[in-house]
Write a protein that holds these residues in place. Structure first.
Motif, mmCIF file in Angstrom:
data_model
loop_
_atom_site.group_PDB
_atom_site.id
_atom_site.type_symbol
_atom_site.label_atom_id
_atom_site.label_comp_id
_atom_site.label_asym_id
_atom_site.label_seq_id
_atom_site.Cartn_x
_atom_site.Cartn_y
_atom_site.Cartn_z
ATOM 1 N N VAL A 12 0.833 -1.204 0.000
ATOM 2 C CA VAL A 12 0.000 0.000 0.000
ATOM 3 C C VAL A 12 0.865 1.251 0.000
ATOM 4 C CG1 VAL A 12 -1.933 -1.157 1.143
ATOM 5 C CG2 VAL A 12 -0.248 0.057 2.529
ATOM 6 N N GLU A 13 0.343 2.299 -0.614
ATOM 7 C CA GLU A 13 1.016 3.596 -0.651
ATOM 8 C C GLU A 13 1.107 4.125 0.784
ATOM 9 O OE1 GLU A 13 1.983 7.576 -0.910
ATOM 10 O OE2 GLU A 13 -0.059 7.065 -0.355
ATOM 11 N N ARG A 18 -3.678 3.304 0.395
ATOM 12 C CA ARG A 18 -4.382 2.647 -0.719
ATOM 13 C C ARG A 18 -3.433 1.659 -1.386
ATOM 14 N NH1 ARG A 18 -6.948 8.057 -2.315
ATOM 15 N NH2 ARG A 18 -4.863 8.382 -3.121
ATOM 16 N N PRO A 19 -3.968 0.511 -1.802
ATOM 17 C CA PRO A 19 -3.124 -0.473 -2.467
ATOM 18 C C PRO A 19 -2.596 0.061 -3.800
ATOM 19 C CG PRO A 19 -5.240 -1.436 -1.853
ATOM 20 C CD PRO A 19 -5.333 0.038 -1.611
ATOM 21 N N PHE A 20 -1.365 -0.308 -4.125
ATOM 22 C CA PHE A 20 -0.834 -0.030 -5.456
ATOM 23 C C PHE A 20 -1.643 -0.849 -6.453
ATOM 24 C CE2 PHE A 20 2.789 1.527 -3.130
ATOM 25 C CZ PHE A 20 3.362 2.468 -3.967
ATOM 26 N N LYS A 21 -1.771 -0.344 -7.661
ATOM 27 C CA LYS A 21 -2.500 -1.063 -8.703
ATOM 28 C C LYS A 21 -1.803 -2.389 -8.976
ATOM 29 C CE LYS A 21 -4.095 -0.821 -13.428
ATOM 30 N NZ LYS A 21 -4.104 -0.120 -14.686
ATOM 31 N N GLU A 22 -2.611 -3.432 -9.056
ATOM 32 C CA GLU A 22 -2.059 -4.757 -9.321
ATOM 33 C C GLU A 22 -2.179 -5.133 -10.786
ATOM 34 O OE1 GLU A 22 -3.342 -7.883 -6.766
ATOM 35 O OE2 GLU A 22 -2.831 -6.753 -4.974
ATOM 36 N N HIS A 23 -1.203 -5.897 -11.227
ATOM 37 C CA HIS A 23 -1.186 -6.453 -12.573
ATOM 38 C C HIS A 23 -1.114 -7.963 -12.404
ATOM 39 C CE1 HIS A 23 -0.312 -2.360 -13.948
ATOM 40 N NE2 HIS A 23 0.509 -2.309 -12.923
ATOM 41 N N ILE A 40 3.867 -2.748 3.808
ATOM 42 C CA ILE A 40 3.310 -4.056 3.495
ATOM 43 C C ILE A 40 2.192 -4.287 4.507
ATOM 44 C CG2 ILE A 40 3.772 -6.523 3.306
ATOM 45 C CD1 ILE A 40 6.788 -5.613 2.835
ATOM 46 N N ARG A 41 0.957 -4.284 4.011
ATOM 47 C CA ARG A 41 -0.209 -4.451 4.898
ATOM 48 C C ARG A 41 -0.540 -5.936 4.991
ATOM 49 N NH1 ARG A 41 -5.103 -0.661 3.894
ATOM 50 N NH2 ARG A 41 -5.105 -1.677 1.853
ATOM 51 N N SER A 88 8.047 4.181 6.759
ATOM 52 C CA SER A 88 7.687 3.582 5.478
ATOM 53 C C SER A 88 8.934 3.003 4.808
ATOM 54 C CB SER A 88 7.038 4.632 4.572
ATOM 55 O OG SER A 88 7.924 5.704 4.337
ATOM 56 N N LEU A 89 8.705 2.091 3.904
ATOM 57 C CA LEU A 89 9.765 1.551 3.067
ATOM 58 C C LEU A 89 9.847 2.445 1.835
ATOM 59 C CD1 LEU A 89 8.531 -2.091 3.409
ATOM 60 C CD2 LEU A 89 10.709 -1.257 4.294
ATOM 61 N N LYS A 90 11.029 2.792 1.411
ATOM 62 C CA LYS A 90 11.203 3.649 0.235
ATOM 63 C C LYS A 90 11.944 2.840 -0.821
ATOM 64 C CE LYS A 90 12.450 8.343 -1.002
ATOM 65 N NZ LYS A 90 12.880 9.625 -0.446
#
Length: 171
Positions: A12-13, A18-23, A40-41, A88-90
């Protein structure tokens, strides 16, 4: 988002959660750009007390998380002077890699039964400064004051399952 049995893992951002868009190529993955900040949620829908450990590209974040009724946001965690700090992780594309190429990676979360082993005195836990994770400490931090000098302690019990979520790193 990847769900395995009673466990959910997603990237998540950091600010919006909000979750990053998944592919989806054979398995779900998210696309991370240089400088993206994220957590990481992790969620558990089981009634058992559980705990987990998180690895990014085979390297541990360095701590375990006891899961409760709310989601846990895993980042660069530390504890000092009664305060829990979760940075946060960068994401960075990685030194020595071709900056114009896309690089795949994996986040693996391993779940265990949590066994209560008593109490211990709270003490400072500082992150390993020599970490070579593909993510550095981000700018966003979640702070939480802890009360009391004692805390319940848990250790890993029976292994339950693992959940893996892929990412693709690019310019």
């Amino acid at each position: 988002m990847v769900k395995e049995r009673d466990f959910t893992v997603e990237i998540v951002e950091a600010r919006s959660k909000r979750p990053f868009k998944e592919h989806n190529a054979d398995k779900p993955f998210v696309f991370l750009r240089n400088g993206d900040e994220y957590y990481i949620r992790i969620r558990s829908d089981t009634k058992k007390m559980t705990m987990c450990s998180v690895n990014i590209d085979g390297r541990s974040l360095g701590y375990t998380v006891k899961l409760g009724t709310r989601a846990s946001y895993c980042g660069h965690w530390s504890f000092k002077g009664g305060q829990s700090v979760n940075r946060s992780l960068k994401h960075y594309h990685g030194e020595g890699k071709n900056q114009d190429e896309y690089q795949p990676g994996w986040i693996d979360v391993h779940f265990y039964e949590a066994l209560s082993v008593g109490e211990e005195h709270r003490c400072d836990v500082l992150p390993d400064e020599g970490s070579d994770l593909i993510s550095s400490r981000g700018d966003l931090a979640l702070y939480k004051m802890k009360r009391g000098e004692q805390r319940a302690t848990f250790e890993k019990g029976e292994y339950l399952t693992s959940v893996s979520l892929g990412y693709c790193s690019g310019p």
